[in-house]
Scaffold this motif. Sequence first.
Motif, PDB file in Angstrom:
ATOM      1  N   TYR A 119      10.942  12.805 -13.929  1.00  0.00           N
ATOM      2  CA  TYR A 119      10.235  12.828 -12.647  1.00  0.00           C
ATOM      3  C   TYR A 119       9.458  11.541 -12.399  1.00  0.00           C
ATOM      4  O   TYR A 119       9.232  11.164 -11.249  1.00  0.00           O
ATOM      5  N   ILE A 120       9.046  10.860 -13.442  1.00  0.00           N
ATOM      6  CA  ILE A 120       8.408   9.555 -13.268  1.00  0.00           C
ATOM      7  C   ILE A 120       9.387   8.603 -12.580  1.00  0.00           C
ATOM      8  O   ILE A 120       8.999   7.817 -11.702  1.00  0.00           O
ATOM      9  N   GLN A 121      10.655   8.692 -12.944  1.00  0.00           N
ATOM     10  CA  GLN A 121      11.679   7.864 -12.292  1.00  0.00           C
ATOM     11  C   GLN A 121      11.812   8.235 -10.817  1.00  0.00           C
ATOM     12  O   GLN A 121      11.924   7.363  -9.958  1.00  0.00           O
TER      13      GLN A 121
ATOM     14  N   GLN B 246      10.473   7.051  -5.043  1.00  0.00           N
ATOM     15  CA  GLN B 246       9.793   7.455  -3.809  1.00  0.00           C
ATOM     16  C   GLN B 246       8.745   6.425  -3.390  1.00  0.00           C
ATOM     17  O   GLN B 246       8.597   6.132  -2.194  1.00  0.00           O
ATOM     18  N   LEU B 247       8.022   5.878  -4.368  1.00  0.00           N
ATOM     19  CA  LEU B 247       7.000   4.891  -4.040  1.00  0.00           C
ATOM     20  C   LEU B 247       7.639   3.604  -3.520  1.00  0.00           C
ATOM     21  O   LEU B 247       7.140   2.984  -2.572  1.00  0.00           O
ATOM     22  N   THR B 248       8.754   3.214  -4.119  1.00  0.00           N
ATOM     23  CA  THR B 248       9.470   2.029  -3.641  1.00  0.00           C
ATOM     24  C   THR B 248       9.886   2.208  -2.185  1.00  0.00           C
ATOM     25  O   THR B 248       9.725   1.307  -1.354  1.00  0.00           O
ATOM     26  N   GLU B 249      10.409   3.382  -1.859  1.00  0.00           N
ATOM     27  CA  GLU B 249      10.829   3.656  -0.486  1.00  0.00           C
ATOM     28  C   GLU B 249       9.633   3.659   0.466  1.00  0.00           C
ATOM     29  O   GLU B 249       9.719   3.187   1.604  1.00  0.00           O
ATOM     30  N   ALA B 250       8.500   4.191   0.001  1.00  0.00           N
ATOM     31  CA  ALA B 250       7.295   4.213   0.841  1.00  0.00           C
ATOM     32  C   ALA B 250       6.822   2.794   1.141  1.00  0.00           C
ATOM     33  O   ALA B 250       6.377   2.493   2.260  1.00  0.00           O
TER      34      ALA B 250
ATOM     35  N   ARG C  76       0.259   6.292   4.346  1.00  0.00           N
ATOM     36  CA  ARG C  76      -0.054   7.644   3.886  1.00  0.00           C
ATOM     37  C   ARG C  76       0.797   8.013   2.666  1.00  0.00           C
ATOM     38  O   ARG C  76       0.306   8.533   1.678  1.00  0.00           O
ATOM     39  N   LYS C  77       2.091   7.702   2.741  1.00  0.00           N
ATOM     40  CA  LYS C  77       2.989   7.988   1.624  1.00  0.00           C
ATOM     41  C   LYS C  77       2.651   7.135   0.402  1.00  0.00           C
ATOM     42  O   LYS C  77       2.679   7.612  -0.739  1.00  0.00           O
ATOM     43  N   ILE C  78       2.360   5.884   0.637  1.00  0.00           N
ATOM     44  CA  ILE C  78       2.028   4.987  -0.476  1.00  0.00           C
ATOM     45  C   ILE C  78       0.842   5.538  -1.259  1.00  0.00           C
ATOM     46  O   ILE C  78       0.860   5.596  -2.499  1.00  0.00           O
ATOM     47  N   LEU C  79      -0.190   5.951  -0.551  1.00  0.00           N
ATOM     48  CA  LEU C  79      -1.389   6.466  -1.207  1.00  0.00           C
ATOM     49  C   LEU C  79      -1.113   7.775  -1.941  1.00  0.00           C
ATOM     50  O   LEU C  79      -1.500   7.958  -3.101  1.00  0.00           O
ATOM     51  N   ARG C  80      -0.436   8.684  -1.264  1.00  0.00           N
ATOM     52  CA  ARG C  80      -0.177   9.997  -1.860  1.00  0.00           C
ATOM     53  C   ARG C  80       0.702   9.880  -3.101  1.00  0.00           C
ATOM     54  O   ARG C  80       0.405  10.454  -4.150  1.00  0.00           O
ATOM     55  N   ILE C  81       1.784   9.111  -2.987  1.00  0.00           N
ATOM     56  CA  ILE C  81       2.718   8.989  -4.112  1.00  0.00           C
ATOM     57  C   ILE C  81       2.094   8.183  -5.246  1.00  0.00           C
ATOM     58  O   ILE C  81       2.303   8.491  -6.423  1.00  0.00           O
ATOM     59  N   SER C  82       1.301   7.174  -4.918  1.00  0.00           N
ATOM     60  CA  SER C  82       0.619   6.394  -5.957  1.00  0.00           C
ATOM     61  C   SER C  82      -0.295   7.279  -6.788  1.00  0.00           C
ATOM     62  O   SER C  82      -0.317   7.193  -8.025  1.00  0.00           O
TER      63      SER C  82
ATOM     64  N   ASN D 145      10.094  -4.273  -6.129  1.00  0.00           N
ATOM     65  CA  ASN D 145      11.436  -3.780  -5.809  1.00  0.00           C
ATOM     66  C   ASN D 145      11.614  -3.492  -4.323  1.00  0.00           C
ATOM     67  O   ASN D 145      12.744  -3.467  -3.824  1.00  0.00           O
ATOM     68  N   ALA D 146      10.509  -3.250  -3.638  1.00  0.00           N
ATOM     69  CA  ALA D 146      10.564  -2.994  -2.196  1.00  0.00           C
ATOM     70  C   ALA D 146      10.593  -4.288  -1.386  1.00  0.00           C
ATOM     71  O   ALA D 146      10.650  -4.245  -0.148  1.00  0.00           O
TER      72      ALA D 146
END
Length: 290
Positions: free
Chosen positions: A80-82, A87-91, A98-104, A248-249
């Motif tokens: 799940y870390i992968q 998900q963070l790369t896509e954000a 919002r996604k960056i903060l939540r997923i981070s 990577n993003a």
Amino acid sequence: MFRLPPEMQVFYKKNIDFITENAVNPDQRRYAVVGEAERHYIDLDVYGDSALKVLPKFWNEAIRRIGEDSLRKHGIVPWYIQTGAYQLTEAFKEKDARKILRISADLGHYIADAHVPLHTTRNYNGQLTGQEGIHGFWESRLPELFAENYDLWIGQAMYQDNVASVAWQTVADSHAATDSVFLFEKQLSASFPTDKKFSYELRNNVLTRTYSLEFSTKYLEMLNHQVERRMKASVKMVGDIWFTCWINAGQPDLSTLKDFSLQESDKQNQQSESQSWIKGLFQIRPESED
């Protein structure tokens, strides 16, 4: 957060309170959201002595060889870390603050859990060896007493070209430490006066039984600062993976997000999540029973 380059800090430091407060969200969800609990651990010993050699390093292959139900039953944290890193790369690519903060925040939690030896064994709380309570002792009581003396500065974040390898090496290192976690506690308990192993402290106006300072200090010495080393390693990996995802993003310009602020609906969702955690607190076990 302070290990990140200035190009990332311009966004992250402004939102340091949000990430700090929401880093506990995965623990709150695990009691209320189906599929959450298994993201926090992996019972390596269920798969035998050669688990780290035989377990597939990537999720799709693991499903084909072992089956998704079995995998989830015994924990999926290295896989799940992968997923979280993807998900963070896509954000970052979407520049969705919002996604960056939540997923981070979530990803940091899972990475930290993977650094805890007791998150890599089915005997996660000493329930199989008559050492109930050792989980909270190792990951909560010892830091509570001694963390202010930890040296957690590591230097700038480093790019990791193989997230899967880093995740699996982390659980391997954690699992290698389980023997000493259990052995030293058992040895110390056998030689320590029973009436001095525990003490009572007032917490939120409630008298609570906990491991005594004397017992905790002796255990810390036997472990040779193991808890501090694992915490320091988790600090390094969290920063490295956040940085890696940003690279990577395509290194998006985060300065354009520095004025982002949470809406009232976001705060209401957080409050609802906390309430769900309280309601579900006594309904399921946090880890698999077998």
